[in-house]
Design an enzyme around this catalytic site. Structure first.
Site, PDB file in Angstrom:
ATOM      1  N   GLU A  93       0.829  -1.200   0.000  1.00  0.00           N
ATOM      2  CA  GLU A  93       0.000   0.000   0.000  1.00  0.00           C
ATOM      3  C   GLU A  93       0.870   1.258   0.000  1.00  0.00           C
ATOM      4  O   GLU A  93       0.384   2.359   0.241  1.00  0.00           O
ATOM      5  CB  GLU A  93      -0.976   0.014   1.169  1.00  0.00           C
ATOM      6  CG  GLU A  93      -0.395  -0.069   2.545  1.00  0.00           C
ATOM      7  CD  GLU A  93      -1.486  -0.076   3.609  1.00  0.00           C
ATOM      8  OE1 GLU A  93      -1.865   1.006   4.070  1.00  0.00           O
ATOM      9  OE2 GLU A  93      -1.961  -1.172   3.972  1.00  0.00           O
ATOM     10  N   CYS A 125      -3.248  -4.411   4.095  1.00  0.00           N
ATOM     11  CA  CYS A 125      -2.191  -5.250   4.652  1.00  0.00           C
ATOM     12  C   CYS A 125      -2.205  -6.698   4.165  1.00  0.00           C
ATOM     13  O   CYS A 125      -1.338  -7.468   4.564  1.00  0.00           O
ATOM     14  CB  CYS A 125      -2.258  -5.224   6.177  1.00  0.00           C
ATOM     15  SG  CYS A 125      -1.946  -3.591   6.888  1.00  0.00           S
ATOM     16  N   ARG A 213     -13.721   2.434  16.030  1.00  0.00           N
ATOM     17  CA  ARG A 213     -14.639   1.429  16.572  1.00  0.00           C
ATOM     18  C   ARG A 213     -14.761   0.192  15.700  1.00  0.00           C
ATOM     19  O   ARG A 213     -15.270  -0.836  16.136  1.00  0.00           O
ATOM     20  CB  ARG A 213     -16.017   2.050  16.817  1.00  0.00           C
ATOM     21  CG  ARG A 213     -16.757   2.484  15.573  1.00  0.00           C
ATOM     22  CD  ARG A 213     -17.966   3.349  15.957  1.00  0.00           C
ATOM     23  NE  ARG A 213     -18.717   3.793  14.797  1.00  0.00           N
ATOM     24  CZ  ARG A 213     -19.785   3.154  14.314  1.00  0.00           C
ATOM     25  NH1 ARG A 213     -20.182   2.039  14.880  1.00  0.00           N
ATOM     26  NH2 ARG A 213     -20.435   3.627  13.282  1.00  0.00           N
ATOM     27  N   HIS A 248      -1.585 -11.718  11.290  1.00  0.00           N
ATOM     28  CA  HIS A 248      -1.250 -10.322  11.003  1.00  0.00           C
ATOM     29  C   HIS A 248      -1.003  -9.587  12.315  1.00  0.00           C
ATOM     30  O   HIS A 248      -1.716  -9.777  13.296  1.00  0.00           O
ATOM     31  CB  HIS A 248      -2.371  -9.645  10.221  1.00  0.00           C
ATOM     32  CG  HIS A 248      -2.112  -8.185   9.992  1.00  0.00           C
ATOM     33  ND1 HIS A 248      -1.020  -7.728   9.279  1.00  0.00           N
ATOM     34  CD2 HIS A 248      -2.771  -7.074  10.412  1.00  0.00           C
ATOM     35  CE1 HIS A 248      -1.038  -6.407   9.254  1.00  0.00           C
ATOM     36  NE2 HIS A 248      -2.080  -5.992   9.929  1.00  0.00           N
ATOM     37  N   LYS A 253      -0.567  -6.917  20.966  1.00  0.00           N
ATOM     38  CA  LYS A 253      -1.724  -7.461  21.667  1.00  0.00           C
ATOM     39  C   LYS A 253      -2.680  -8.213  20.747  1.00  0.00           C
ATOM     40  O   LYS A 253      -3.175  -9.288  21.106  1.00  0.00           O
ATOM     41  CB  LYS A 253      -2.478  -6.341  22.393  1.00  0.00           C
ATOM     42  CG  LYS A 253      -1.713  -5.739  23.560  1.00  0.00           C
ATOM     43  CD  LYS A 253      -2.541  -4.676  24.267  1.00  0.00           C
ATOM     44  CE  LYS A 253      -1.787  -4.085  25.456  1.00  0.00           C
ATOM     45  NZ  LYS A 253      -2.589  -3.040  26.140  1.00  0.00           N
TER      46      LYS A 253
END
Length: 360
Positions: A93, A125, A213, A248, A253
Site C-alpha cells: 500500500e 495489509c 470502533r 497479522h 496485543k
C-alpha cells in the site's frame, strides 16, 4: 485429522496441481525508531506503548529497492534461473509511483524480464498474501512453473497519530513452484472478505485514516477468526496440529489475543511475532512473520498463516515443511539477522527520512 491430500471443500482455494514455496526471502531496513522517542515528542508518556521500536527505511530505500533485496534472497534459496519466473507480483500500500508499476522494476533487477507477467497488488495489509494466492493459481493450473509473490511496505502514519508508533518497513518474497521442488507445501488456502471500513486512504491524501470502533472486533478479529476457523474445519485440523502459527500483527496485543481465541499458545506464535521490534509492516507483516518461522522450521512442521487487510479481508494458509527446508535456510540472510542489524535514530532523523517535513 485428515491428510493434506484429502482436503476437499468448495470454498477452499486449492490448485489442481500441488504447489509450495520453492524459495523465500526477507528484508528489513537497518534504522530503528524507538516508540518512546515518538512518545517523547507527542505525549511525554513512556508507559503503555504498543511496541518497542519500528524499522524505518533510509533515504535511498522504498518498496522497490526493498522488494528487490527480498526477491534476491528468495532466488538464492530457490536456486532457479530468474528467466523461469512466469510472474513477478508485488503487493503493497506504499508503491512509490501512482502510475508506474513496482513489479516491472523488480523483475528487471532480478533478471526475470521480458518473458514474465508483472503486476502490482493492493488490498491494504493483505496485498502480499493476495499475490501468493494468485501465484498458487498460476502455478497450480500449469500456466507457469514458478511465480514470485512479494509483500512489502514502507508504512506511513500521520504525525502524532497512534499509527505513527507502529507503522514500520519491511516484508517478504516467495517463489511458488511445484510441490515436489518445494521446501514447504501449501496444502490449501481460504479467503474471507467483507466491506468493513476500518482503515482507508483516499486519493491525494498522504496519510491513512482509521475508524477506531471498527478496528478490533468487526475487522481484525472477525476476519482472522473466520478465515482460520474455516480453513481448519475444512482441513480437519485444530490448533494442536500446527507447530507454528503467524497472524497479522498491527501491534503485539492483537495477534496474541487472536491466537488464544483460536487455541494457539504463545510458543506457537513466538518465532513469527516480530512487530515488537520492527513495527507493523502492513502488506509485509504476515509474510515476514512466515520468513522468520521458515528460518527455524523442520521437516514435517505444519504452519498456519492468516493475514488481514483493512477494508476488510483475511487469507489463511495451511503449510507443511518438507525435507528440503533445512538445507535452504542458510542460503540467504535470515530474518533475525536483518533485525539484529540495527541503527537507532531520533525523531528528527525519522522526520527527514520519511519526508514528513514539507518546505516550500
Amino acid at each position: 485429522m485428515t491428510t493434506p491430500n484429502s482436503i476437499h471443500s468448495p470454498t477452499l482455494l486449492k490448485p489442481i496441481k500441488p504447489v509450495g514455496i520453492v524459495g523465500y526471502g526477507a528484508y528489513v531496513p537497518r534504522y530503528r525508531l524507538p516508540a518512546k522517542e515518538v512518545a517523547r515528542v507527542w505525549t511525554g508518556k513512556t508507559s503503555g506503548l504498543p511496541i518497542k521500536e519500528k524499522a524505518v527505511p533510509g533515504l535511498d530505500e522504498d518498496v522497490i529497492t526493498m522488494s528487490i533485496e527480498a526477491a534476491r534472497n528468495a532466488m538464492l534459496r530457490a536456486q532457479i534461473d530468474p528467466t523461469e519466473l512466469r510472474a513477478v507480483w508485488v503487493g503493497s500500500e506504499s508503491h512509490p509511483y501512482a502510475v508506474k508499476p513496482t513489479s516491472t522494476l523488480v523483475a528487471e533487477a532480478i533478471g526475470a524480464v521480458p518473458n514474465t507477467q508483472a503486476a502490482d497488488w493492493e488490498f491494504a495489509c493483505k496485498a502480499g498474501t493476495e499475490a501468493m494466492v494468485a501465484a498458487m493459481g498460476l502455478v497450480g493450473s500449469g500456466m507457469g512453473h514458478y511465480a514470485m509473490a512479494i509483500g512489502m511496505d514502507t508504512a506511513q502514519g500521520k504525525p502524532g497519530d497512534a499509527l505513527e508508533y507502529t507503522a514500520g518497513a519491511g516484508g517478504g518474497a516467495y517463489i511458488i513452484g511445484p510441490a515436489e521442488e518445494s521446501l514447504a507445501v501449501i496444502n490449501a488456502s481460504y479467503s474471507y472478505v467483507t466491506d468493513t471500513p476500518d482503515f482507508w486512504r483516499r486519493e491525494y491524501q498522504k496519510y491513512p485514516e482509521h475508524g477506531m470502533r471498527f478496528t478490533g472486533e468487526p475487522a481484525y478479529f472477525k476476519h482472522i477468526t473466520e478465515a482460520a476457523t474455516h480453513l481448519m474445519e475444512a482441513s480437519g485440523t485444530t490448533a494442536k496440529d500446527y507447530k507454528w502459527a503467524i497472524f497479522h500483527q498491527p501491534n503485539t496485543k492483537f495477534p496474541q489475543r487472536v491466537a488464544g481465541q483460536l487455541g494457539f499458545s504463545a510458543e506457537q506464535i513466538a518465532p513469527g511475532l516480530l512487530v515488537h521490534t520492527i513495527g507493523n509492516t502492513y502488506a509485509g507483516a504476515a509474510m515476514i512473520g512466515l520468513t522468520a518461522t521458515l528460518d527455524i522450521a523442520q521437516p514435517g512442521d505444519r504452519i498456519l498463516v492468516v493475514s488481514f487487510g483493512s477494508g476488510a479481508g483475511s487469507d489463511a494458509f495451511d503449510i507443511l515443511g518438507t525435507d528440503k527446508v533445512t538445507a535452504r535456510q542458510g542460503l540467504a540472510v535470515k530474518t533475525q539477522e536483518y533485525i539484529a542489524r540495527r541503527t537507532e535514530i531520533d525523531y528528527a532523523t525519522y522526520v527527514r527520512y520519511r519526508g514528513k517535513l514539507a518546505m516550500k
